[in-house]
Design a protein around this motif. Structure first.
Motif, PDB file in Angstrom:
ATOM      1  N   VAL A 213       0.864  -1.201   0.000  1.00  0.00           N
ATOM      2  CA  VAL A 213       0.000   0.000   0.000  1.00  0.00           C
ATOM      3  C   VAL A 213       0.898   1.250   0.000  1.00  0.00           C
ATOM      4  CG1 VAL A 213      -1.806   1.294   1.204  1.00  0.00           C
ATOM      5  CG2 VAL A 213      -1.831  -1.210   1.262  1.00  0.00           C
ATOM      6  N   THR A 214       0.848   1.992  -1.114  1.00  0.00           N
ATOM      7  CA  THR A 214       1.708   3.175  -1.251  1.00  0.00           C
ATOM      8  C   THR A 214       1.322   4.250  -0.236  1.00  0.00           C
ATOM      9  OG1 THR A 214       1.447   2.696  -3.582  1.00  0.00           O
ATOM     10  CG2 THR A 214       2.709   4.678  -3.040  1.00  0.00           C
ATOM     11  N   GLY A 215       2.331   4.787   0.442  1.00  0.00           N
ATOM     12  CA  GLY A 215       2.114   5.932   1.330  1.00  0.00           C
ATOM     13  C   GLY A 215       1.746   5.568   2.751  1.00  0.00           C
ATOM     14  N   LEU A 216       1.427   4.283   3.009  1.00  0.00           N
ATOM     15  CA  LEU A 216       0.977   3.915   4.361  1.00  0.00           C
ATOM     16  C   LEU A 216       2.031   4.253   5.419  1.00  0.00           C
ATOM     17  CD1 LEU A 216      -1.090   2.648   6.254  1.00  0.00           C
ATOM     18  CD2 LEU A 216      -0.126   0.400   5.722  1.00  0.00           C
ATOM     19  N   ASP A 217       3.314   3.947   5.111  1.00  0.00           N
ATOM     20  CA  ASP A 217       4.373   4.207   6.104  1.00  0.00           C
ATOM     21  C   ASP A 217       4.478   5.696   6.444  1.00  0.00           C
ATOM     22  OD1 ASP A 217       5.171   4.576   3.490  1.00  0.00           O
ATOM     23  OD2 ASP A 217       7.287   4.225   3.902  1.00  0.00           O
ATOM     24  N   LYS A 218       4.245   6.543   5.433  1.00  0.00           N
ATOM     25  CA  LYS A 218       4.310   7.996   5.671  1.00  0.00           C
ATOM     26  C   LYS A 218       3.233   8.407   6.685  1.00  0.00           C
ATOM     27  CE  LYS A 218       7.231   9.608   2.356  1.00  0.00           C
ATOM     28  NZ  LYS A 218       7.218   8.670   1.281  1.00  0.00           N
ATOM     29  N   LEU A 219       2.075   7.756   6.605  1.00  0.00           N
ATOM     30  CA  LEU A 219       0.981   8.103   7.522  1.00  0.00           C
ATOM     31  C   LEU A 219       1.186   7.471   8.892  1.00  0.00           C
ATOM     32  CD1 LEU A 219      -2.121   7.914   5.135  1.00  0.00           C
ATOM     33  CD2 LEU A 219      -0.660   9.870   5.678  1.00  0.00           C
ATOM     34  N   THR A 220       1.653   6.214   8.917  1.00  0.00           N
ATOM     35  CA  THR A 220       1.852   5.570  10.229  1.00  0.00           C
ATOM     36  C   THR A 220       2.962   6.270  11.019  1.00  0.00           C
ATOM     37  OG1 THR A 220       3.245   3.876   9.231  1.00  0.00           O
ATOM     38  CG2 THR A 220       0.943   3.302   9.618  1.00  0.00           C
ATOM     39  N   ASN A 221       3.910   6.918  10.308  1.00  0.00           N
ATOM     40  CA  ASN A 221       4.957   7.695  10.998  1.00  0.00           C
ATOM     41  C   ASN A 221       4.378   8.814  11.849  1.00  0.00           C
ATOM     42  OD1 ASN A 221       7.175   6.304  10.177  1.00  0.00           O
ATOM     43  ND2 ASN A 221       7.595   7.605   8.397  1.00  0.00           N
ATOM     44  N   LEU A 222       3.198   9.307  11.465  1.00  0.00           N
ATOM     45  CA  LEU A 222       2.558  10.391  12.230  1.00  0.00           C
ATOM     46  C   LEU A 222       1.861   9.882  13.486  1.00  0.00           C
ATOM     47  CD1 LEU A 222       0.501  12.435   9.586  1.00  0.00           C
ATOM     48  CD2 LEU A 222       2.710  13.056  10.558  1.00  0.00           C
ATOM     49  N   MET A 223       1.564   8.593  13.523  1.00  0.00           N
ATOM     50  CA  MET A 223       0.675   8.048  14.564  1.00  0.00           C
ATOM     51  C   MET A 223       1.421   7.809  15.873  1.00  0.00           C
ATOM     52  SD  MET A 223      -1.520   5.513  12.175  1.00  0.00           S
ATOM     53  CE  MET A 223      -2.365   6.148  10.729  1.00  0.00           C
ATOM     54  N   PRO A 224       0.770   7.900  17.054  1.00  0.00           N
ATOM     55  CA  PRO A 224      -0.651   8.205  17.244  1.00  0.00           C
ATOM     56  C   PRO A 224      -0.995   9.627  16.797  1.00  0.00           C
ATOM     57  CG  PRO A 224       0.461   7.797  19.355  1.00  0.00           C
ATOM     58  CD  PRO A 224       1.487   7.698  18.309  1.00  0.00           C
ATOM     59  N   ALA A 225      -2.193   9.747  16.191  1.00  0.00           N
ATOM     60  CA  ALA A 225      -2.581  11.035  15.614  1.00  0.00           C
ATOM     61  C   ALA A 225      -4.095  11.090  15.396  1.00  0.00           C
ATOM     62  CB  ALA A 225      -1.879  11.219  14.273  1.00  0.00           C
ATOM     63  N   PRO A 226      -4.610  12.316  15.244  1.00  0.00           N
ATOM     64  CA  PRO A 226      -6.045  12.442  14.909  1.00  0.00           C
ATOM     65  C   PRO A 226      -6.277  12.151  13.423  1.00  0.00           C
ATOM     66  CG  PRO A 226      -5.050  14.604  15.124  1.00  0.00           C
ATOM     67  CD  PRO A 226      -3.988  13.620  15.487  1.00  0.00           C
ATOM     68  N   LEU A 227      -5.834  10.991  13.001  1.00  0.00           N
ATOM     69  CA  LEU A 227      -5.860  10.612  11.584  1.00  0.00           C
ATOM     70  C   LEU A 227      -6.378   9.185  11.441  1.00  0.00           C
ATOM     71  CD1 LEU A 227      -4.993  11.117   8.598  1.00  0.00           C
ATOM     72  CD2 LEU A 227      -2.774  10.141   9.208  1.00  0.00           C
ATOM     73  N   THR A 228      -7.416   9.013  10.617  1.00  0.00           N
ATOM     74  CA  THR A 228      -7.994   7.694  10.358  1.00  0.00           C
ATOM     75  C   THR A 228      -7.669   7.293   8.930  1.00  0.00           C
ATOM     76  OG1 THR A 228      -9.785   8.062  11.925  1.00  0.00           O
ATOM     77  CG2 THR A 228     -10.198   6.433  10.199  1.00  0.00           C
ATOM     78  N   VAL A 229      -7.204   6.051   8.769  1.00  0.00           N
ATOM     79  CA  VAL A 229      -6.821   5.559   7.441  1.00  0.00           C
ATOM     80  C   VAL A 229      -7.714   4.371   7.079  1.00  0.00           C
ATOM     81  CG1 VAL A 229      -4.940   4.549   6.084  1.00  0.00           C
ATOM     82  CG2 VAL A 229      -4.438   6.341   7.761  1.00  0.00           C
ATOM     83  N   ILE A 230      -8.157   4.336   5.830  1.00  0.00           N
ATOM     84  CA  ILE A 230      -8.994   3.218   5.368  1.00  0.00           C
ATOM     85  C   ILE A 230      -8.167   2.301   4.476  1.00  0.00           C
ATOM     86  CG2 ILE A 230     -11.033   2.598   3.990  1.00  0.00           C
ATOM     87  CD1 ILE A 230     -12.287   5.228   4.981  1.00  0.00           C
ATOM     88  N   LEU A 231      -8.207   1.002   4.821  1.00  0.00           N
ATOM     89  CA  LEU A 231      -7.490  -0.028   4.053  1.00  0.00           C
ATOM     90  C   LEU A 231      -8.452  -1.181   3.797  1.00  0.00           C
ATOM     91  CD1 LEU A 231      -4.145  -0.223   6.098  1.00  0.00           C
ATOM     92  CD2 LEU A 231      -4.429   0.802   3.822  1.00  0.00           C
ATOM     93  N   LYS A 232      -8.018  -2.165   2.975  1.00  0.00           N
ATOM     94  CA  LYS A 232      -8.830  -3.382   2.801  1.00  0.00           C
ATOM     95  C   LYS A 232      -8.837  -4.128   4.131  1.00  0.00           C
ATOM     96  CE  LYS A 232     -10.137  -3.788  -1.618  1.00  0.00           C
ATOM     97  NZ  LYS A 232     -10.893  -2.514  -1.581  1.00  0.00           N
ATOM     98  N   ALA A 233     -10.021  -4.614   4.532  1.00  0.00           N
ATOM     99  CA  ALA A 233     -10.157  -5.277   5.836  1.00  0.00           C
ATOM    100  C   ALA A 233      -9.774  -6.751   5.742  1.00  0.00           C
ATOM    101  CB  ALA A 233     -11.597  -5.166   6.310  1.00  0.00           C
ATOM    102  N   LYS A 234      -9.165  -7.284   6.803  1.00  0.00           N
ATOM    103  CA  LYS A 234      -8.969  -8.736   6.891  1.00  0.00           C
ATOM    104  C   LYS A 234     -10.283  -9.369   7.331  1.00  0.00           C
ATOM    105  CE  LYS A 234      -4.076  -9.202   6.966  1.00  0.00           C
ATOM    106  NZ  LYS A 234      -2.815  -9.446   7.702  1.00  0.00           N
ATOM    107  N   GLU A 235     -10.373 -10.688   7.125  1.00  0.00           N
ATOM    108  CA  GLU A 235     -11.652 -11.386   7.337  1.00  0.00           C
ATOM    109  C   GLU A 235     -12.073 -11.428   8.810  1.00  0.00           C
ATOM    110  OE1 GLU A 235      -9.244 -12.125   5.237  1.00  0.00           O
ATOM    111  OE2 GLU A 235     -10.427 -11.784   3.403  1.00  0.00           O
ATOM    112  N   ASN A 236     -11.135 -11.189   9.732  1.00  0.00           N
ATOM    113  CA  ASN A 236     -11.501 -11.236  11.160  1.00  0.00           C
ATOM    114  C   ASN A 236     -12.276 -10.003  11.640  1.00  0.00           C
ATOM    115  OD1 ASN A 236      -9.321  -9.559  10.865  1.00  0.00           O
ATOM    116  ND2 ASN A 236      -8.105 -10.410  12.523  1.00  0.00           N
ATOM    117  N   VAL A 237     -12.383  -8.995  10.772  1.00  0.00           N
ATOM    118  CA  VAL A 237     -13.170  -7.812  11.182  1.00  0.00           C
ATOM    119  C   VAL A 237     -14.631  -8.044  10.786  1.00  0.00           C
ATOM    120  CG1 VAL A 237     -13.393  -5.296  11.048  1.00  0.00           C
ATOM    121  CG2 VAL A 237     -11.144  -6.364  10.691  1.00  0.00           C
ATOM    122  N   PRO A 238     -15.536  -8.083  11.762  1.00  0.00           N
ATOM    123  CA  PRO A 238     -16.944  -8.380  11.432  1.00  0.00           C
ATOM    124  C   PRO A 238     -17.557  -7.340  10.488  1.00  0.00           C
ATOM    125  CG  PRO A 238     -16.598  -8.351  13.822  1.00  0.00           C
ATOM    126  CD  PRO A 238     -15.330  -7.860  13.199  1.00  0.00           C
TER     127      PRO A 238
END
Ligand code: AMP
Ligand code: MG
Length: 352
Positions: free
Chosen positions: A91-116
């Motif tokens: 996923v392009t750019g994800l590391d750039k965003l996770t570097n900011l975290m914890p943060a008031p930032l929500t990111v949407i990705l494809k969900a794994k099957e364990n998320v109801p």
């Protein structure tokens, strides 16, 4: 509810005393047993439940009166948990965003099957966030599960940013309310989806569009951020489709030069019962008794921090209409103020 009565517990800002930890253990036990717990975050208060427990998640929708197709954000305590619930490879750019975290930032990705599906509102994507607030992160850590949490207001109402507003909406609906003081940022997290190419900003917040462009080079702004959706249009984020954040009385937004806005509300005040949300420097020039101050003109972070509590405050006034002054442009956090006020007013803007 799993408890007989809502328990209100007070926790210090850093949530680090032995007493705080004992209280948060009690709250995390409620989460583990499938109950509902309101907790503070740096953005707004959240109504939390175990994101992996379908029954618990459904009770969030019931308590809020929220449409079931409007997905929830899952809250994690550490970046290392992201790949447990989301597909992250390539996923392009994800590391750039996770570097900011914890943060008031929500990111949407494809969900794994364990998320109801109850958590994702039936979507194959999931929104995640790691809050900065120490109490929120400690609660998630002690609960040993991601916490699904929308804002802790009744659906459609302004989000709560202080415990008084939480109690108004959630007393006797949630098992536990954690009082962690006022939320500093006061508007919900920025939401960006990395499931589109280029990434799309779905909800503006404290992490600004300009900051995201600096990190990711190309970011689109969903036109639903400032406009209402066209009939039949594909909704990327279901929350965008509803009138939202609205106080009891109609809200009208005023855009344009300050002197024109002041003249306009002064004329209205002669024949209508109104409240005006304006900047401190405009207050003395407005001839109406219910002026609500949004802070200094050059400090729109202060406006953001107060906007929801000001909208709620208008419910206590003997008025028929609320006028709110819009910031002069949509740069930085002002884009988020525009976005929330547009929805609070159901897109009722007067250009002066
Ligand atoms: P709130 O419930 O007030 O915290 O707002 C959460 C926002 O996140 C809503 O506008 C949702 O529509 C949005 N959201 C959550 N998960 C997703 C997702 N998987 N895709 C798009 N939007 C989402
Ligand atoms: Mg909300």
């Amino acid at each position: 509810m799993i408890l007989e009565k809502t328990q209100i517990i007070k926790v210090s800002k850093n949530a680090d005393t032995a007493e705080d930890i004992e209280k948060l253990k009690f709250a995390s036990d409620v989460i583990k047993r499938g109950g509902l717990c309101v907790f503070p975050t740096e953005t707004v208060y959240g109504l939390g439940a175990d994101a992996l427990n379908e029954k618990a998640v459904k009770s969030i929708y019931e308590a809020k009166g929220r449409p079931q197709n409007n997905p929830l954000i899952i809250h994690l305590s550490d970046v290392c948990q992201i790949e447990k619930y989301c597909y992250t490879k390539g996923v392009t750019g994800l590391d750039k965003l996770t570097n900011l975290m914890p943060a008031p930032l929500t990111v949407i990705l494809k969900a794994k099957e364990n998320v109801p599906k109850a958590t994702t509102g039936g979507l194959d994507t999931v929104a995640f966030r790691i809050p900065q607030n120490a109490c929120a992160r400690k609660l998630i850590e002690l609960s040993e599960t991601p916490i699904a949490a929308p804002s802790a207001n009744l659906s459609g109402k302004p989000s709560p940013t202080c415990v008084k507003d939480v109690i108004e909406d959630m007393y006797s609906r949630a098992d536990v309310i954690i009082d962690g003081g006022d939320c500093e940022i006061g508007i919900e997290s920025t939401i960006i989806t990395l499931c589109e190419e280029p990434p799309v900003l779905l909800r503006p917040g404290k992490i600004s569009y300009e900051k995201l462009c600096e990190l990711l080079s190309d970011v689109h702004v969903s036109h639903a951020v400032l406009d209402s959706l066209k009939p039949g249009e594909k909704i990327l984020s279901p929350g965008m489709a509803y009138k939202h954040y609205a106080p009891d009385k109609p809200v009208v937004l005023l855009r344009g030069k300050t002197d024109k806005k002041i003249k306009y509300v002064n004329e209205k005040a002669l024949c209508e019962k109104i409240a005006v949300i304006c900047y401190e420097s405009d207050r003395d020039k407005i001839k109406c008794k219910d002026t609500l101050c949004a802070g200094n003109k050059d400090d729109n972070e202060a406006y953001a921090a107060k906007i929801f509590s000001l909208l709620r405050q208008t419910n206590t006034l003997n008025i028929d209409k609320v006028y709110a002054f819009l910031p002069k442009d949509t740069s930085g956090i002002s884009l988020a103020i525009y976005n929330r006020l547009m929805r609070a007013s159901a897109f009722n803007v007067i250009d002066l």
